[in-house]
Write a protein that holds these residues in place. Structure first.
Motif, mmCIF file in Angstrom:
data_model
loop_
_atom_site.group_PDB
_atom_site.id
_atom_site.type_symbol
_atom_site.label_atom_id
_atom_site.label_comp_id
_atom_site.label_asym_id
_atom_site.label_seq_id
_atom_site.Cartn_x
_atom_site.Cartn_y
_atom_site.Cartn_z
ATOM 1 N N VAL A 127 12.145 51.442 -21.669
ATOM 2 C CA VAL A 127 12.249 50.690 -21.634
ATOM 3 C C VAL A 127 12.767 49.544 -20.425
ATOM 4 O O VAL A 127 13.405 48.758 -21.043
ATOM 5 C CB VAL A 127 12.224 49.575 -22.693
ATOM 6 C CG1 VAL A 127 11.340 50.309 -24.072
ATOM 7 C CG2 VAL A 127 14.129 50.852 -23.761
ATOM 8 N N LEU A 128 12.665 50.563 -19.408
ATOM 9 C CA LEU A 128 13.667 49.980 -18.215
ATOM 10 C C LEU A 128 15.278 49.575 -19.073
ATOM 11 O O LEU A 128 15.969 48.668 -17.759
ATOM 12 C CB LEU A 128 13.349 48.317 -17.553
ATOM 13 C CG LEU A 128 12.246 48.249 -17.143
ATOM 14 C CD1 LEU A 128 11.320 47.431 -16.452
ATOM 15 C CD2 LEU A 128 11.887 49.549 -16.148
ATOM 16 N N ASN A 129 15.970 50.843 -19.241
ATOM 17 C CA ASN A 129 17.338 50.541 -19.320
ATOM 18 C C ASN A 129 17.541 49.207 -20.913
ATOM 19 O O ASN A 129 18.983 48.472 -20.110
ATOM 20 C CB ASN A 129 18.099 50.614 -18.412
ATOM 21 C CG ASN A 129 17.893 52.319 -18.260
ATOM 22 O OD1 ASN A 129 18.032 53.275 -19.620
ATOM 23 N ND2 ASN A 129 17.126 52.596 -17.043
ATOM 24 N N ALA A 130 16.347 48.320 -20.810
ATOM 25 C CA ALA A 130 17.163 47.401 -21.610
ATOM 26 C C ALA A 130 17.822 48.003 -23.188
ATOM 27 O O ALA A 130 18.281 48.285 -23.895
ATOM 28 C CB ALA A 130 15.270 46.664 -22.493
ATOM 29 N N GLN A 131 18.363 46.541 -22.905
ATOM 30 C CA GLN A 131 20.150 46.459 -24.176
ATOM 31 C C GLN A 131 20.095 46.107 -24.922
ATOM 32 O O GLN A 131 18.840 45.450 -25.923
ATOM 33 C CB GLN A 131 21.125 46.064 -23.014
ATOM 34 C CG GLN A 131 21.760 46.725 -21.382
ATOM 35 C CD GLN A 131 22.702 45.777 -21.459
ATOM 36 O OE1 GLN A 131 23.521 44.927 -21.287
ATOM 37 N NE2 GLN A 131 22.556 45.769 -19.909
ATOM 38 N N THR A 132 20.202 47.570 -26.169
ATOM 39 C CA THR A 132 21.153 47.086 -27.474
ATOM 40 C C THR A 132 22.583 46.332 -28.039
ATOM 41 O O THR A 132 22.677 47.614 -27.401
ATOM 42 C CB THR A 132 20.132 47.619 -28.413
ATOM 43 O OG1 THR A 132 20.367 48.946 -28.328
ATOM 44 C CG2 THR A 132 18.430 48.123 -28.280
ATOM 45 N N PRO A 133 22.027 46.301 -28.872
ATOM 46 C CA PRO A 133 23.811 45.815 -29.753
ATOM 47 C C PRO A 133 24.500 47.802 -29.700
ATOM 48 O O PRO A 133 25.707 47.855 -29.910
ATOM 49 C CB PRO A 133 23.429 45.837 -31.174
ATOM 50 C CG PRO A 133 22.004 44.865 -31.066
ATOM 51 C CD PRO A 133 21.325 45.404 -29.948
ATOM 52 N N VAL A 138 14.274 43.558 -30.236
ATOM 53 C CA VAL A 138 14.703 43.091 -31.244
ATOM 54 C C VAL A 138 15.790 42.024 -30.849
ATOM 55 O O VAL A 138 15.831 41.458 -32.364
ATOM 56 C CB VAL A 138 16.725 44.690 -30.571
ATOM 57 C CG1 VAL A 138 17.836 44.311 -31.792
ATOM 58 C CG2 VAL A 138 16.184 45.679 -30.345
ATOM 59 N N ALA A 139 15.596 41.558 -29.591
ATOM 60 C CA ALA A 139 16.120 40.078 -30.353
ATOM 61 C C ALA A 139 15.142 38.926 -30.979
ATOM 62 O O ALA A 139 15.871 38.134 -31.615
ATOM 63 C CB ALA A 139 16.180 38.871 -28.466
ATOM 64 N N ARG A 140 14.300 39.858 -30.707
ATOM 65 C CA ARG A 140 12.599 38.091 -31.201
ATOM 66 C C ARG A 140 12.773 38.772 -32.977
ATOM 67 O O ARG A 140 11.954 38.474 -33.539
ATOM 68 C CB ARG A 140 12.168 38.356 -30.496
ATOM 69 C CG ARG A 140 12.482 37.285 -28.702
ATOM 70 C CD ARG A 140 11.021 37.098 -28.271
ATOM 71 N NE ARG A 140 11.694 36.069 -26.864
ATOM 72 C CZ ARG A 140 10.946 36.068 -25.771
ATOM 73 N NH1 ARG A 140 10.438 36.891 -25.160
ATOM 74 N NH2 ARG A 140 11.379 35.305 -24.979
ATOM 75 N N GLY A 141 13.201 39.759 -32.986
ATOM 76 C CA GLY A 141 12.688 40.556 -34.462
ATOM 77 C C GLY A 141 13.582 39.709 -35.698
ATOM 78 O O GLY A 141 13.673 38.914 -34.840
ATOM 79 N N ASP A 142 13.105 40.340 -36.486
ATOM 80 C CA ASP A 142 13.917 40.141 -37.801
ATOM 81 C C ASP A 142 14.915 40.991 -38.809
ATOM 82 O O ASP A 142 15.395 40.304 -39.768
ATOM 83 C CB ASP A 142 12.606 39.464 -39.391
ATOM 84 C CG ASP A 142 11.685 40.660 -39.313
ATOM 85 O OD1 ASP A 142 11.734 41.743 -38.904
ATOM 86 O OD2 ASP A 142 10.566 40.329 -40.131
#
Length: 263
Positions: A34-40, A77-81
């Protein structure tokens, strides 16, 4: 920026590796699919790494697997619920929201510590949080395919992971404003020209160039390197007289440590 998930993160979600080889520590973003997309979860681990550093670590290299350094915030993640969504963060009180963002910021800001020199090895896209991760490092070695972008504005957000001050110091307030409000892509050549890059090298030479730079840092006296970083980091906030005083005090400490107090 997102609130931390209540459930334990999977290995894929964490996506950060830490290795140490003597005085050199390497932090690797490892979600190449995922191109190293960042998460908490990644930010939590990045923050934890600051506690793992042993006293003999002098250089920290931040790198990434795959064709991109980091595509920024993981929008799924950001747009999830779930608990890690922007919507949940927005539901917090103003003070709670600010406190949570402060926790996220610590995943990035420890890279500024005067006790270490930090080097970002950047290939491909470094967008949003990826750009800010690189900015929090002392030096940025770019592959010739690197592209920076401060893309938060596209989401109606602001850069909030410690990148705005460093960006302004490097390129000036007018150029920093233009970069942040347009969210445009900055090529490696332009990054080199405007002061965002320490060096630009062919993609195949990125790892070797970073290793050479780390070796050059390690060749310097550890105490002197630490004092020099602190002097330069604080210079923009000091007057000339204050900087002169800081230089005197730093040199006095060095002389005392190297040659004794003379008492």
């Amino acid at each position: 920026m997102t609130a931390a998930d209540a459930r334990p993160a999977t290995a894929d979600e964490v996506g950060v590796r830490y290795e140490q080889d003597g005085p050199v520590a390497t932090v690797t973003l490892d979600r190449p699919n995922v191109l190293n997309a960042q998460t908490p979860a990644m930010w939590t681990e990045l923050g934890n790494i600051s506690q793992k550093l042993t006293g003999d670590v002098r250089v920290v290299i931040v790198r990434a697997e795959g064709r991109a350094f980091s595509a920024g915030l993981d929008l799924s993640v950001a747009r999830g619920d779930g608990d890690s969504s922007l919507a949940r963060l927005a539901q917090l009180s103003a003070s709670e929201c600010a406190d949570q963002i402060a926790v996220f910021q610590t995943a990035f800001t420890w890279l500024r510590s005067p006790s270490i020199v930090t080097i970002a090895a950047v290939q491909g896209h470094a967008i949003g949080a990826g750009f800010q991760l690189a900015l929090n490092c002392d030096m940025r070695v770019l592959a010739d395919d690197a592209r920076f972008s401060m893309a938060e504005v596209a989401l109606g957000l602001v850069p909030d992971l410690g990148g705005t001050k460093r960006l302004t110091e490097l390129v000036g307030p007018s150029r920093a404003l233009e970069i942040c409000v347009t969210g445009r892509r900055i090529s490696a050549d332009e990054a080199d020209r405007i002061g965002l890059a320490t060096a630009v090298v062919p993609r195949a030479e990125l790892d070797a160039a970073v290793a050479d730079l780390a070796a050059a840092v390690l060749a310097g006296d550890a105490g002197a390197v630490s004092e020099i970083k602190a002097l330069l980091t604080g210079a923009s906030a000091r007057t000339y007289a204050e900087q002169d005083r800081a230089e005197r005090e730093a040199q006095t400490r060095r002389l005392s440590e190297l040659l004794g107090s003379g008492e």
